[in-house]
Design an enzyme around this catalytic site. Sequence first.
Site, PDB file in Angstrom:
ATOM      1  N   GLY A  66      16.862 -44.505  39.453  1.00 28.97           N
ATOM      2  CA  GLY A  66      16.172 -44.698  38.179  1.00 28.97           C
ATOM      3  C   GLY A  66      15.197 -43.590  37.879  1.00 28.97           C
TER       4      GLY A  66
ATOM      5  N   TYR B  46      12.172 -60.985  36.354  1.00 31.28           N
ATOM      6  CA  TYR B  46      11.545 -59.769  36.865  1.00 31.28           C
ATOM      7  C   TYR B  46      10.583 -60.086  38.011  1.00 31.28           C
ATOM      8  CZ  TYR B  46       8.960 -55.300  36.542  1.00 31.28           C
ATOM      9  OH  TYR B  46       8.365 -54.087  36.796  1.00 31.28           O
TER      10      TYR B  46
END
Length: 249
Positions: free
Chosen positions: A10, A151
Amino acid sequence: MSNAVAIVTGAGQGIGAAIARRLAFDGMSVAVLERVETATVETVEAIRANGGTAVGIACDVTRTAEVDAMADLVAARLGPADVLVNNAGITRDNLLFAMGDDDWDEVIDVHLHGSFRCARAVGRHMREQGHGRIVNVSSVAALGNPGQANYATAKAGIQGLTRTLAIELGPSGITVNAVAPGFVHTAMTDAVARRIRKDPAQLRDAAASRVPLRRVGVPEDIAGVVAFLAGPDAGYLTGQTIQVDGGPQ
């Protein structure tokens, strides 16, 4: 660290890009990972412009075959990885009764399962070398945050994964730690603000008002702590989650 090889998932933007740039600045050769290779170009070019070594590699951390192939590809192109930073992440925020199964599954798969897959694949190379550093990116949201059940759960799981892998991999000379950022100004947090119909600057100001340091974080704040955990001075530190959040709230 001039001969070290680092993998950052990422790493096309935001915190991941800052981590990749910092590790390159410290002398590491960096594999910049994103789901599509074009997303790595900006980070790779920035590193090379400063005299560093970087390659962009496409890798979907939700696909085991791609992750396994990535570990071997990095070893072939740069050398076996000494450092792995599991940073890849997405958000699919919603309150419980509006959160669909896909919202839950995708976030868990990228953050938690992705970190597991990468640690397993890259960890094999580290075990053969007899050393390595794994740094997982968690979040202060692991303690709970409205609208982010998926999350928060993924980030809490990463902290448990960190502790467990530190125990398992320690005898092979591999340290495993995590950083838990607080509010960090990135394109992702700006997008979250717009999604909840708030002005990004106002959201940052509100967050800063609750922090003892009276500012929100920037990606370089997180990158500096990751660089420490990835470096030689953290050789006797493992199984820890370090909160980088501007102070207790």
